[in-house]
Design a protein around this motif. Structure first.
Motif, mmCIF file in Angstrom:
data_model
loop_
_atom_site.group_PDB
_atom_site.id
_atom_site.type_symbol
_atom_site.label_atom_id
_atom_site.label_comp_id
_atom_site.label_asym_id
_atom_site.label_seq_id
_atom_site.Cartn_x
_atom_site.Cartn_y
_atom_site.Cartn_z
ATOM 1 N N LEU A 51 0.801 -1.232 0.000
ATOM 2 C CA LEU A 51 0.000 0.000 0.000
ATOM 3 C C LEU A 51 0.830 1.278 0.000
ATOM 4 O O LEU A 51 0.352 2.320 -0.447
ATOM 5 C CB LEU A 51 -0.938 0.004 1.207
ATOM 6 C CG LEU A 51 -2.020 -1.090 1.239
ATOM 7 C CD1 LEU A 51 -2.863 -0.964 2.506
ATOM 8 C CD2 LEU A 51 -2.911 -1.010 0.001
ATOM 9 N N GLU A 52 2.062 1.207 0.500
ATOM 10 C CA GLU A 52 2.883 2.418 0.614
ATOM 11 C C GLU A 52 3.806 2.558 -0.599
ATOM 12 O O GLU A 52 4.772 1.809 -0.749
ATOM 13 C CB GLU A 52 3.700 2.364 1.912
ATOM 14 C CG GLU A 52 4.532 3.606 2.179
ATOM 15 C CD GLU A 52 3.716 4.889 2.144
ATOM 16 O OE1 GLU A 52 4.133 5.802 1.413
ATOM 17 O OE2 GLU A 52 2.675 4.958 2.823
ATOM 18 N N PRO A 58 13.751 -1.719 -4.494
ATOM 19 C CA PRO A 58 14.224 -3.109 -4.404
ATOM 20 C C PRO A 58 14.301 -3.688 -2.996
ATOM 21 O O PRO A 58 13.861 -4.812 -2.757
ATOM 22 C CB PRO A 58 15.605 -3.041 -5.059
ATOM 23 C CG PRO A 58 15.462 -1.967 -6.083
ATOM 24 C CD PRO A 58 14.562 -0.942 -5.452
ATOM 25 N N LEU A 59 14.863 -2.922 -2.034
ATOM 26 C CA LEU A 59 15.019 -3.433 -0.677
ATOM 27 C C LEU A 59 13.701 -3.973 -0.124
ATOM 28 O O LEU A 59 13.625 -5.099 0.383
ATOM 29 C CB LEU A 59 15.560 -2.332 0.241
ATOM 30 C CG LEU A 59 15.527 -2.635 1.755
ATOM 31 C CD1 LEU A 59 16.386 -3.843 2.082
ATOM 32 C CD2 LEU A 59 15.972 -1.417 2.559
ATOM 33 N N TYR A 60 12.655 -3.163 -0.220
ATOM 34 C CA TYR A 60 11.372 -3.546 0.379
ATOM 35 C C TYR A 60 10.586 -4.502 -0.506
ATOM 36 O O TYR A 60 9.801 -5.313 0.004
ATOM 37 C CB TYR A 60 10.568 -2.283 0.709
ATOM 38 C CG TYR A 60 11.255 -1.451 1.761
ATOM 39 C CD1 TYR A 60 11.272 -1.873 3.089
ATOM 40 C CD2 TYR A 60 11.943 -0.288 1.431
ATOM 41 C CE1 TYR A 60 11.947 -1.142 4.059
ATOM 42 C CE2 TYR A 60 12.605 0.445 2.388
ATOM 43 C CZ TYR A 60 12.612 0.013 3.699
ATOM 44 O OH TYR A 60 13.282 0.720 4.656
ATOM 45 N N LEU A 61 10.789 -4.443 -1.806
ATOM 46 C CA LEU A 61 10.120 -5.412 -2.680
ATOM 47 C C LEU A 61 10.722 -6.803 -2.504
ATOM 48 O O LEU A 61 10.011 -7.810 -2.610
ATOM 49 C CB LEU A 61 10.210 -4.951 -4.139
ATOM 50 C CG LEU A 61 9.412 -3.677 -4.464
ATOM 51 C CD1 LEU A 61 9.659 -3.245 -5.905
ATOM 52 C CD2 LEU A 61 7.913 -3.894 -4.226
ATOM 53 N N GLU A 296 11.830 2.994 8.499
ATOM 54 C CA GLU A 296 10.950 3.350 7.380
ATOM 55 C C GLU A 296 9.674 2.519 7.388
ATOM 56 O O GLU A 296 8.590 3.017 7.052
ATOM 57 C CB GLU A 296 11.689 3.177 6.048
ATOM 58 C CG GLU A 296 12.750 4.237 5.793
ATOM 59 C CD GLU A 296 13.325 4.128 4.385
ATOM 60 O OE1 GLU A 296 12.535 4.047 3.440
ATOM 61 O OE2 GLU A 296 14.564 4.123 4.271
ATOM 62 N N MET A 297 9.780 1.252 7.762
ATOM 63 C CA MET A 297 8.593 0.406 7.875
ATOM 64 C C MET A 297 7.675 0.914 8.981
ATOM 65 O O MET A 297 6.447 0.944 8.828
ATOM 66 C CB MET A 297 9.006 -1.045 8.165
ATOM 67 C CG MET A 297 9.608 -1.774 6.986
ATOM 68 S SD MET A 297 8.400 -2.166 5.702
ATOM 69 C CE MET A 297 7.413 -3.387 6.536
ATOM 70 N N LYS A 298 8.262 1.328 10.093
ATOM 71 C CA LYS A 298 7.461 1.869 11.202
ATOM 72 C C LYS A 298 6.752 3.152 10.784
ATOM 73 O O LYS A 298 5.568 3.352 11.103
ATOM 74 C CB LYS A 298 8.358 2.136 12.419
ATOM 75 C CG LYS A 298 8.880 0.871 13.089
ATOM 76 C CD LYS A 298 9.816 1.232 14.226
ATOM 77 C CE LYS A 298 10.413 -0.020 14.853
ATOM 78 N NZ LYS A 298 11.417 0.318 15.901
ATOM 79 N N LEU A 304 -0.071 4.741 7.367
ATOM 80 C CA LEU A 304 -1.276 3.999 6.967
ATOM 81 C C LEU A 304 -2.330 4.034 8.068
ATOM 82 O O LEU A 304 -3.527 4.162 7.788
ATOM 83 C CB LEU A 304 -0.909 2.545 6.638
ATOM 84 C CG LEU A 304 -0.097 2.318 5.362
ATOM 85 C CD1 LEU A 304 0.337 0.862 5.265
ATOM 86 C CD2 LEU A 304 -0.910 2.695 4.129
ATOM 87 N N TRP A 305 -1.878 3.927 9.316
ATOM 88 C CA TRP A 305 -2.816 3.991 10.436
ATOM 89 C C TRP A 305 -3.471 5.358 10.527
ATOM 90 O O TRP A 305 -4.686 5.469 10.741
ATOM 91 C CB TRP A 305 -2.081 3.667 11.739
ATOM 92 C CG TRP A 305 -2.971 3.708 12.954
ATOM 93 C CD1 TRP A 305 -3.086 4.702 13.871
ATOM 94 C CD2 TRP A 305 -3.895 2.686 13.351
ATOM 95 N NE1 TRP A 305 -4.004 4.384 14.823
ATOM 96 C CE2 TRP A 305 -4.529 3.153 14.528
ATOM 97 C CE3 TRP A 305 -4.243 1.446 12.831
ATOM 98 C CZ2 TRP A 305 -5.488 2.405 15.207
ATOM 99 C CZ3 TRP A 305 -5.200 0.693 13.492
ATOM 100 C CH2 TRP A 305 -5.817 1.173 14.653
ATOM 101 N N GLN A 306 -2.660 6.426 10.351
ATOM 102 C CA GLN A 306 -3.183 7.790 10.386
ATOM 103 C C GLN A 306 -4.172 8.022 9.258
ATOM 104 O O GLN A 306 -5.208 8.679 9.443
ATOM 105 C CB GLN A 306 -2.023 8.795 10.282
ATOM 106 C CG GLN A 306 -2.434 10.243 10.521
ATOM 107 C CD GLN A 306 -3.010 10.464 11.894
ATOM 108 O OE1 GLN A 306 -2.435 10.031 12.891
ATOM 109 N NE2 GLN A 306 -4.157 11.129 11.978
#
Length: 315
Positions: A51-52, A58-61, A296-298, A304-306
């Motif tokens: 969603l973000e 690449p790192l997060y994918l 960055e994940m946090k 997303l929560w906000q």
């Protein structure tokens, strides 16, 4: 005769820890909690990265793919393992055993290769930051991910088909928690020497080679970290590298001990404990080590929560 014996096998019995009935009840509760935490942790990572948009790098994918593998890996192993622990006798059909072994190998090999590509990605990002966008462009990233999944399909297809081509004319009891290659191979009443050579060679290529590449990558990364001017930055980077190496050593170490010698002299109980390391602990630890400690994940999770809270207020 062999053909008749093989075709007559319609089911196997998974013994689990049947020698320790009291232990099985305790392990059931522990494994159920671990399974649920594994699913929730990896599902959160998949949702957050999907969603973000800022995390579509690449790192997060790579982490997204790793979480998909871990969720699938756990789904293949854990439900059947919980059934084994909750019942005195667990019956699994011949086709069910084939399918479980196939997907265990498929996701296991994919994870082996994927962890190697992730280490290469971090090596390129830390040791060659200026040329990193060229080294890890979209085309290279796509090819590495596709190669990881294709490796899993290829090894799983060859190895599972080969194991189940052997005749099974002895006992039908698999002294294990699930249909893994070594305990199933022990039931084959044929010469498995060629298969054992293949298993040794395959394990070296699929497990040991990526593990050595990971070690080499992290050695280069550590040298780069030592050149950092900030003491805090060095400590944080060392901490991250140490946790990554702990996870991959646990995964690759136990997997290599299991598959390098499918008919090794380890006791059945030792083999069960080793299998738990790469089937139970690794999918649980990966979200904690690779993602949920990541700032960055946090931030993405908070964003997303906000966003969700804002939508609720608007409604």
């Amino acid at each position: 005769m062999k053909r008749q014996n093989q075709s007559s096998v319609v089911e196997f019995t998974l013994l689990g820890f049947s020698n320790f009935p009291e232990l099985q009840k305790q392990l059931f509760g522990i494994f159920l909690v671990v399974y649920l935490v594994t699913l929730i942790g990896n599902a959160m990572i998949i949702v957050i990265i999907s969603l973000e948009q800022s995390l579509h790098v690449p790192l997060y994918l790579f982490l997204l793919n790793l979480s998909v593998v871990d969720v699938s890996f756990s789904a293949v192993i854990m439900p059947e393992m919980l059934v084994v622990l909750s019942t005195e006798i667990c019956i699994i059909t011949f086709s069910g055993c084939f399918a479980q072994m196939y997907f265990l190998l498929f996701f296991g090999v994919t994870e082996c290769v994927l962890l190697g590509t992730m280490a290469y990605d971090r090596f390129a990002a830390i040791c060659h930051p200026l040329s990193y966008p060229m080294i890890m462009n979209k085309s290279v990233f796509t090819k590495l991910v596709m190669f990881s999944w294709a490796s899993g399909i290829m090894v799983a297809t060859v190895q599972t088909s080969w194991v189940f081509s052997f005749p099974f004319c002895g006992p039908r009891e698999i002294n294990h928690l699930f249909c893994d290659t070594p305990p199933v191979l022990e039931l084959a009443c044929a010469d498995t020497f060629l298969f054992e050579i293949y298993a040794f060679t395959g394990t070296v290529l699929v497990v040991m080679v990526p593990f050595l590449l990971i070690l080499l990558s992290y050695i280069r990364i550590l040298f780069a970290i030592l050149k950092m001017p900030s003491t805090t930055g060095r400590q944080k980077a060392f901490s991250t590298c140490a946790t990554h190496l702990t996870s991959v050593t646990l995964f690759y170490g136990t997997a290599s001990m299991t598959y390098l010698q499918p008919k090794s002299g380890y006791s059945p109980e030792t083999k069960k404990l080793m299998s738990l390391a790469y089937t139970l602990l690794t999918p649980l630890l990966n979200p904690l080590i690779y993602s949920l400690r990541n700032s960055e994940m946090k931030r993405a999770l908070l964003k997303l929560w906000q966003r969700k809270v804002d939508i609720q207020h608007t409604l």
